[in-house]
Write an enzyme that holds these catalytic residues in place. Structure first.
Site, PDB file in Angstrom:
ATOM      1  N   GLY A   1       0.821  -1.217   0.000  1.00 14.70           N
ATOM      2  CA  GLY A   1       0.000   0.000   0.000  1.00 14.70           C
ATOM      3  C   GLY A   1       0.853   1.265   0.000  1.00 14.70           C
TER       4      GLY A   1
ATOM      5  N   GLU B   1       1.763   1.829  -3.490  1.00 11.18           N
ATOM      6  CA  GLU B   1       0.536   2.282  -4.171  1.00 11.18           C
ATOM      7  C   GLU B   1       0.263   3.755  -3.866  1.00 11.18           C
ATOM      8  OE1 GLU B   1      -1.783  -1.185  -2.518  1.00 11.18           O
ATOM      9  OE2 GLU B   1      -2.649  -1.108  -4.531  1.00 11.18           O
TER      10      GLU B   1
END
Ligand code: DAK
Length: 259
Positions: free
Chosen positions: A111, A114
């Site tokens: 994440g 991301e």
């Protein structure tokens, strides 16, 4: 405004948002992601803020991923809620009306990687490491990492990184086009600030429309060519355009007001 998991600081027209869970390598829990969204909303209409830097606290990590300890207990419903609410914040960053730069000061995994990819572009310190190791947990990226990684580095290399979970260092990330510059850690924020200062001298509405037009290319519901035409035409009607052209003819620097 006080936040629990991020620090915010506005200095000379730049908002710096620092993910502030250093001991957990700035792992992204649900509240931290919401706080990023709030911090951005607070400056959306503030014309004195020209750009945003997103970084991690400490010298080791930007963010080592979504908080594994938090989401490991989630069931279907909670997972879905997090996917929708968190995904909306990542989209908000990508579509934000001011430039958002990720200052990647260490690990950017899962994440965390991301999150850097939702930013408009990335500057890395020499010790930065990128990767999508979700497959090690029996998962795949859940914040559009599969989509944005392809956009940034192409299908073949994205497939390899997503399937192996391998980490790459800052120089390889640079070669692949995932990051724009690699700098010593001590100068990371300085580099981001200097780029934002340069952008901050341009017409703010033009910058907003660059972001929108480029994003339109990747939006399957829009035609990027048409979006550019619309945005171009819109800018013709602005005071900034008048100021920019007048300043050119008067051989002086433009003083844009974002109007
Ligand atoms: N989550 C929670 N805690 C983390 C963490 C993480 N992702 N990464 C590190 N930590 C914590 C460690 O547990 C440790 O805490 P204590 O044990 O001290 O309490 C502390 O940070 C320091 O980490 P290490 O001791 O492990 O430090 P090392 O230098 O030895 O290793 C490392 C650094 C980055 C190689 C290692 O920490 C590591 O492998 N971390 C995990 C990396 C990872 O697998 N990241 C991907 C996570 S999966 C979703 C959308 C997206 C996602 C999920 C859901 N939805 C839409 C629902 C995304 C998933 C991911 O990101």
């Amino acid at each position: 405004m006080a936040y629990e998991f991020i620090l915010t600081n506005i200095d000379a027209g730049i908002l710096t948002i620092t993910l502030n869970r250093e001991k957990q390598l700035n792992a992204l829990n649900a509240q931290l992601i919401q706080e990023i969204g709030e911090a951005l909303e607070n400056v959306r209409n503030d014309k004195s803020v020209k750009g945003i830097i997103l970084t991690g606290s400490g010298k080791k990590a930007f963010a080592a991923g979504a908080d594994i300890k938090e989401f490991s207990a989630f069931g279907l419903e909670e997972g879905k809620n997090l996917a929708v609410s968190g995904g909306n914040i990542f989209n908000k960053i990508e579509q934000f009306n001011k430039p958002v730069i990720a200052a990647v000061n260490g690990f950017a995994l899962g994440g965390g990687c991301e999150l850097t990819m939702a930013c408009h572009f990335r500057i890395a310190s020499e010790n930065a490491k990128f990767g999508q190791p979700e497959v090690n947990l029996g998962l795949i990226p859940g914040y559009a990492g599969t989509q944005r990684l392809i956009q940034l580095i192409g299908k073949g290399k994205a497939m390899e990184l997503l399937m192996t979970g391998d980490m790459i260092d800052a120089n390889e990330a640079h070669q692949l086009g995932l990051v724009n510059h690699v700098v010593p850690q001590e100068t990371l924020l300085e580099k981001c600030t200097s780029i934002l200062n340069k952008i901050g001298k341009k017409g703010p509405l033009a910058i907003e429309k660059v972001i929108d037009s480029v994003n339109a290319y990747f939006d399957k519901g829009r035609n990027g060519f048409e979006a550019e035409i619309d945005n171009f035409a819109f800018l013709f009607e602005t005071k900034d355009f008048k100021e920019g052209t007048t300043a050119f003819m008067e051989k002086r620097k433009a003083d844009f007001k974002g109007e």
